[in-house]
Design a protein around this motif. Structure first.
Motif, short mmCIF file in Angstrom:
data_model
loop_
_atom_site.label_atom_id
_atom_site.label_comp_id
_atom_site.label_asym_id
_atom_site.label_seq_id
_atom_site.Cartn_x
_atom_site.Cartn_y
_atom_site.Cartn_z
N ARG A 1 -22.65 -5.64 -9.15
CA ARG A 1 -22.41 -6.37 -10.33
C ARG A 1 -20.97 -6.60 -10.77
O ARG A 1 -20.83 -7.69 -11.31
N ALA A 2 -20.36 -5.68 -10.65
CA ALA A 2 -18.92 -5.77 -11.02
C ALA A 2 -18.14 -6.52 -10.23
O ALA A 2 -17.12 -7.62 -10.56
N LEU A 3 -18.51 -6.28 -8.91
CA LEU A 3 -17.90 -7.59 -7.91
C LEU A 3 -18.33 -8.77 -8.35
O LEU A 3 -17.47 -9.93 -8.06
N LEU A 4 -19.65 -9.15 -8.26
CA LEU A 4 -20.10 -10.55 -8.55
C LEU A 4 -19.48 -11.10 -9.85
O LEU A 4 -19.03 -12.26 -9.87
N GLN A 5 -18.97 -10.26 -10.79
CA GLN A 5 -18.47 -10.65 -11.95
C GLN A 5 -17.02 -11.11 -11.83
O GLN A 5 -16.46 -12.30 -12.29
N ALA A 6 -16.35 -10.36 -10.87
CA ALA A 6 -15.04 -10.70 -10.61
C ALA A 6 -15.00 -12.00 -9.68
O ALA A 6 -14.04 -12.71 -9.96
N VAL A 7 -15.83 -12.22 -8.90
CA VAL A 7 -15.92 -13.29 -7.95
C VAL A 7 -16.29 -14.40 -8.89
O VAL A 7 -15.66 -15.61 -8.31
N ARG B 1 -23.20 -19.64 -4.89
CA ARG B 1 -24.40 -18.54 -4.60
C ARG B 1 -24.11 -17.35 -5.02
O ARG B 1 -23.00 -16.91 -5.07
N GLY B 2 -25.17 -16.66 -6.05
CA GLY B 2 -25.04 -15.46 -6.33
C GLY B 2 -24.74 -15.51 -7.97
O GLY B 2 -24.75 -14.52 -8.35
N ALA C 1 -25.90 -13.36 -3.67
CA ALA C 1 -25.69 -11.86 -4.01
C ALA C 1 -26.32 -10.68 -3.44
O ALA C 1 -26.20 -9.62 -3.78
N GLU C 2 -27.21 -11.15 -2.43
CA GLU C 2 -27.67 -10.13 -1.32
C GLU C 2 -26.59 -9.28 -0.70
O GLU C 2 -26.86 -8.18 -0.21
N THR C 3 -25.42 -9.73 -0.51
CA THR C 3 -24.30 -9.31 0.12
C THR C 3 -24.11 -8.01 -0.22
O THR C 3 -23.99 -7.64 -1.60
N THR D 1 -29.76 -19.93 -16.36
CA THR D 1 -30.04 -19.02 -15.40
C THR D 1 -31.21 -18.89 -14.70
O THR D 1 -31.41 -18.64 -13.43
N GLY D 2 -32.35 -18.88 -15.50
CA GLY D 2 -33.64 -18.87 -15.05
C GLY D 2 -34.03 -20.08 -13.95
O GLY D 2 -34.33 -19.83 -13.05
N ILE D 3 -33.72 -21.27 -14.57
CA ILE D 3 -33.68 -22.20 -13.66
C ILE D 3 -33.02 -22.30 -12.22
O ILE D 3 -33.57 -22.36 -10.92
N VAL D 4 -31.62 -21.63 -12.45
CA VAL D 4 -30.96 -21.49 -10.96
C VAL D 4 -31.55 -20.54 -10.21
O VAL D 4 -31.71 -20.71 -8.91
N LEU D 5 -31.90 -19.36 -10.71
CA LEU D 5 -32.65 -18.48 -9.90
C LEU D 5 -33.77 -18.88 -9.32
O LEU D 5 -34.34 -18.53 -8.09
N ALA D 6 -34.81 -19.76 -9.97
CA ALA D 6 -35.87 -20.29 -9.23
C ALA D 6 -35.77 -21.32 -8.38
O ALA D 6 -36.53 -21.38 -7.54
N THR D 7 -34.38 -21.89 -8.28
CA THR D 7 -34.21 -22.84 -7.36
C THR D 7 -32.99 -22.62 -6.23
O THR D 7 -32.93 -23.19 -5.28
N GLU D 8 -32.74 -21.47 -6.26
CA GLU D 8 -31.42 -21.26 -5.47
C GLU D 8 -31.68 -21.02 -3.93
O GLU D 8 -31.15 -21.27 -3.17
N HIS D 9 -33.15 -20.82 -3.50
CA HIS D 9 -33.52 -20.82 -2.19
C HIS D 9 -34.18 -22.23 -1.77
O HIS D 9 -34.62 -22.25 -0.71
#
Length: 182
Positions: free
Chosen positions: A54-60, A100-101, A28-30, A153-161
């Motif tokens: 955010r609108a782009l990520l939602q479309a992705v 990712r993202g 999502a840092e893109t 969502t919280g679990i995924v955010l905490a583990t994404e790296h």
């Protein structure tokens, strides 16, 4: 998009395809500017189609959200209400951790109240599964579908790296489930 000129439709499709690749590679840092450069269009062209990242990520992630929604409908009639809910939550966690993202796209901010949000579709998709699990006594009353999507969502955010974010998210989700529905 129906009345868009064909070049605008091509730009939209190109930007979305490039965004999918960039988000897969960089998360999502893109930036919208990175995507514009990679697509060979101006940043104003990207912003015309996607006013915010955010609108782009939602479309992705739209297709993945639609797939999860369809999976929830398939599982809605499963005999084992608890198993159906857990299978769907595991599918949500797996997709969100591997794409990712995605977790960033699922988080809300103050501006989200004015527009459709992928989180809403997932909350709605999980609701019948959760209600059946509550009716079966497998999940306590008071747990909401929004709670569960927020938890994933919280679990995924905490583990994404982490080195293996999907396995780590799966492990933590299983731990959380034991707490919610032993």
């Amino acid at each position: 998009m129906g009345a868009q000129r064909s070049d605008a439709q091509r730009n939209y499709a190109l930007i979305l395809a490039v965004a999918e690749q960039e988000v897969a590679a960089h998360g999502a840092e893109t930036s919208l500017e990175q995507i514009a450069r990679a697509a060979g269009v101006g940043s104003a062209t990207v912003r015309r189609h996607f006013p915010s990242k955010r609108a782009l990520l939602q479309a992705v992630f739209r297709e993945g959200v639609e797939t999860l929604d369809a999976r929830a409908r398939e599982l809605a009639e499963a005999e084992d209400a608890r198993g159906a809910l857990l299978e769907w939550l595991a599918a949500l966690a797996k997709y969100a951790a591997s794409a990712r993202g995605m977790a960033v796209a699922l988080t809300r901010d103050e501006t989200d109240a004015r527009q459709e949000h992928p989180c809403d579709r997932l909350i709605d998709a999980g609701e019948p599964l959760l209600l059946r699990a509550i009716d079966a006594g497998a999940v306590p009353a008071g747990v909401t579908s929004e709670d569960l999507v927020t938890l994933v969502t919280g679990i995924v955010l905490a583990t994404e790296h982490r080195r293996d974010p999907t396995a780590e998210a799966d492990r933590l989700l299983a731990m959380a489930i034991r707490g919610i529905s032993p």
